[in-house]
Structure formats: C-alpha cells, structure tokens
Motif scaffolding. Structure first.
Motif, PDB file in Angstrom:
ATOM      1  N   ARG A 105       0.721  -1.253   0.116  1.00 19.05           N
ATOM      2  CA  ARG A 105      -0.050  -0.106   0.073  1.00 19.05           C
ATOM      3  C   ARG A 105       0.913   1.229   0.125  1.00 19.05           C
ATOM      4  O   ARG A 105       0.396   2.307  -0.880  1.00 19.05           O
ATOM      5  CB  ARG A 105      -0.932  -0.113   1.240  1.00 19.05           C
ATOM      6  N   ILE A 106       2.053   1.194   0.952  1.00 12.48           N
ATOM      7  CA  ILE A 106       2.813   2.402   0.917  1.00 12.48           C
ATOM      8  C   ILE A 106       3.503   2.640  -0.583  1.00 12.48           C
ATOM      9  O   ILE A 106       3.398   3.809  -1.066  1.00 12.48           O
ATOM     10  CB  ILE A 106       3.714   2.213   1.899  1.00 12.48           C
ATOM     11  N   ALA A 108       2.574   1.880  -3.546  1.00 14.40           N
ATOM     12  CA  ALA A 108       1.379   2.203  -4.311  1.00 14.40           C
ATOM     13  C   ALA A 108       1.183   3.718  -4.396  1.00 14.40           C
ATOM     14  O   ALA A 108       0.799   4.340  -5.385  1.00 14.40           O
ATOM     15  CB  ALA A 108       0.319   1.135  -4.155  1.00 14.40           C
ATOM     16  N   SER A 109       1.296   4.236  -3.256  1.00 16.53           N
ATOM     17  CA  SER A 109       0.798   5.676  -2.734  1.00 16.53           C
ATOM     18  C   SER A 109       2.082   6.589  -3.378  1.00 16.53           C
ATOM     19  O   SER A 109       2.122   7.685  -3.107  1.00 16.53           O
ATOM     20  CB  SER A 109       0.307   5.788  -1.566  1.00 16.53           C
ATOM     21  N   LEU A 110       3.257   5.926  -3.340  1.00 11.70           N
ATOM     22  CA  LEU A 110       4.549   6.947  -3.733  1.00 11.70           C
ATOM     23  C   LEU A 110       4.706   7.367  -5.071  1.00 11.70           C
ATOM     24  O   LEU A 110       4.485   6.668  -6.039  1.00 11.70           O
ATOM     25  CB  LEU A 110       5.774   6.288  -3.202  1.00 11.70           C
ATOM     26  N   SER A 111       5.284   8.694  -5.017  1.00 15.87           N
ATOM     27  CA  SER A 111       5.624   9.219  -6.694  1.00 15.87           C
ATOM     28  C   SER A 111       7.062   8.650  -6.755  1.00 15.87           C
ATOM     29  O   SER A 111       7.714   8.281  -5.713  1.00 15.87           O
ATOM     30  CB  SER A 111       5.472  10.744  -6.248  1.00 15.87           C
TER      31      SER A 111
END
Length: 172
Positions: A105-106, A108-111
């Motif tokens: 989840r982490i 997947a949320s990062l640029s």
C-alpha cells in the motif's frame, strides 16, 4: 637438533594422515547410515525464490511483484520443505503477510522521487527474511536449542533484526 625436527615432522605428518583417515571413515559411515533414509528436497519451482534480496527489493519497488506475493511464496516453500529439514521452529506468517500488504500500500501511494528516497532509507522494503532461532525476534521462540528454554520467547528484537526491520525487511 636436526633429528628432533625430523621426528617432530614425522609425527606431524602422521597426525595429519590420521585426521584425514578419520574424516573419510566418519564421512563414509554417516553416508551409509543416513543418506538412504533421507529424502532430497523438492526443487524450487518459484523463480522468485532464486533471486537475491536486492533484486527482490528492486522488483517490489518497481511493482513488478508485490511484497505479499513474495511473502506467500516464501511461506509456501517453508511449508513444503520444513517437514524434511525442520528448520523453522516458530512462525509469524499472518503478521508477515499483513506487513507485506502494508508495504504494498505504501509503495502504491508513492511518487517517483519518493520511491528513490525510500530505496535509500529502506532498501529491503517488503523483502521477507528468516533467522536462526537463537537470534531474538520479538514474540518468537528464543531457546538457543536448549530444552530448559523451550518456552522462552523474545521480548525484543536483536540488534540485527532491528536493523533489518528498519531497512524494511519482514521477519517470517
């Protein structure tokens, strides 16, 4: 003086020869006694399990695989071979799977810039590991193989486990 050196050299060679002979005899005896009764390990079928930790970490960061998939693959292999090798004495499979999902989840949320930063700060994010039972992992058995300590559980992580966790690795 010369004679004593010759005698000492002869004894040294004799001792070495006897050690080699004893090694050969014990090796052959062990093979005769135990090799016929042991089954070989099944071959590794999941190619992920043949990659290094750094390769796996890169694949997880690039989202080519998920940490959850990797943890599941490791758990499957442990379940497949542990009855033969009896190496895993305690498990934290559910907690490891939950940690893997959190890593996914982490990530997947990062640029892109954040992914580069996390690769420096947590180079093993999402990569599972196992350790010897004598190395403390909080909550797991920590008996050092001593029968009198068979129920002892670690109350905290060993320094090496703390460092691996800080690097993002997940204990199994």
């Amino acid at each position: 003086m010369q004679v004593s050196r010759l005698v000492a050299g002869a004894w040294s060679r004799l001792g070495f020869t006897l050690r080699v002979l004893l090694d050969v005899v014990s090796d052959v005896s062990f093979r005769l006694l135990y090799c016929n009764s042991r089954k070989g390990l099944p071959p590794v079928t999941n190619r992920l399990l043949l990659l290094s930790a750094t390769e796996l970490a890169a694949k997880i960061r690039k989202q080519e695989i998920t940490s959850e998939q990797l943890v599941e693959a490791c758990i499957e292999r442990i379940l497949e071979v542990n009855s033969l090798i009896n190496a895993v004495v305690d498990r934290r499979f559910e907690a490891a799977l939950e940690e893997a999902r959190k890593c996914d989840r982490i990530l997947a949320s990062l640029s892109e810039p954040a992914l580069e930063e996390i690769s420096r700060d947590q180079p093993f994010l999402g990569v599972p590991f196992s350790t010897k039972e004598g190395i403390r992992v909080a909550g797991l058995l920590n008996s050092y193989g001593v029968v009198a300590r068979r129920e002892v559980r670690a109350t905290e992580d060993a320094a090496c486990v703390r460092l691996l966790r800080r690097a993002g690795a997940i204990p199994l």
